[in-house]
Design an enzyme around this catalytic site. Sequence first.
Site, mmCIF file in Angstrom:
data_model
loop_
_atom_site.group_PDB
_atom_site.id
_atom_site.type_symbol
_atom_site.label_atom_id
_atom_site.label_comp_id
_atom_site.label_asym_id
_atom_site.label_seq_id
_atom_site.Cartn_x
_atom_site.Cartn_y
_atom_site.Cartn_z
ATOM 1 N N CYS A 112 0.823 -1.210 0.000
ATOM 2 C CA CYS A 112 0.000 0.000 0.000
ATOM 3 C C CYS A 112 0.865 1.271 0.000
ATOM 4 C CB CYS A 112 -1.008 -0.043 1.152
ATOM 5 S SG CYS A 112 -2.444 0.974 0.825
ATOM 6 N N HIS A 220 -3.722 -5.230 0.778
ATOM 7 C CA HIS A 220 -3.169 -5.610 2.083
ATOM 8 C C HIS A 220 -3.208 -7.115 2.300
ATOM 9 C CE1 HIS A 220 -2.553 -1.637 3.866
ATOM 10 N NE2 HIS A 220 -3.435 -1.298 2.935
ATOM 11 N N GLU A 222 -1.165 -8.752 4.098
ATOM 12 C CA GLU A 222 -0.742 -9.088 5.470
ATOM 13 C C GLU A 222 -1.936 -9.385 6.383
ATOM 14 O OE1 GLU A 222 -1.060 -6.031 4.406
ATOM 15 O OE2 GLU A 222 -2.113 -4.998 6.035
#
Length: 259
Positions: A112, A220, A222
């Site tokens: 990001c 994202h 993660e």
Amino acid sequence: MPKPVVAIPADIREIEGNVWQATPNQYVRAAVKGADVIPFLVPALESGHDFDEILDRVDGLLVSGSRTNVHPSHFGREATETDGPFDLARDATSLPLIKRALERGVPLLAICRGLQELNVALGGTLANEIQEIPGNWDHRKPDTADLDVAYGIRQEVHVKEGSCLASVIGPGTVRVNSLHRQAISAAAPRLAVEAVAEDGTIEAVSVIGSKAFAVGVQWHPEYWVGSDDPSNRLFKAFGEAVRAYAAGKLAPAMRQAAG
Ligand SMILES: N[C@@H](CCC(=O)NCCCC(=O)O)C(=O)O
């Protein structure tokens, strides 16, 4: 072989009236659970870092997202009211760290804001408030306190056939989350665009000619490591690149020790 270490540049945050060095736990958790590495937070400093001293001690660089934006002065623009909020210390830490890591062939995963920093570090520019561009989708973080909803998977991106990313998560359509107001405007010359959204927003890049794994994603991964297959694959591939880099660093020392 000792478990490799991955640097994560922190943000400056004001919490309970004090100034903190901070990064959301989701990046630390993904580094541990998804890449099987040791996370090492690098404080955000406006000056004073020796980036080679940092990179001598790590085997990879994970550049996280943040609600703050890269200051436009880093890509040749004057700041306007809508360009903030800023984190000058984060910019001063992550931009040169990205550049030096690429020069040294340290594996890099940028997420990001991290993708936006990768682009700016290599000479690209960013567009602001992209949801206001006619025909664009609204990529912003949903207005909710529920993080699972905010990071909910809700957008399709198209991964280009034959790209580095396609070798990790497969080509074609993949569903991702979306929490950003800025995006790449002019991609840096050394970046290959590897995934785009339906409205043309650049969603993933890799560094052309990089010595090691060097990928940036606007979404994202993660957050859903552990439950989302493309997220798991991406962090696993990053971990493998980090281990290969660490083994390569160890090899000369082991040869010397072996005499
Ligand atoms: N500020 C940039 C980058 C957005 C980003 O990294 N979002 C993740 C954090 C979301 C949050 O906590 O608000 C942009 O807006 O494009």
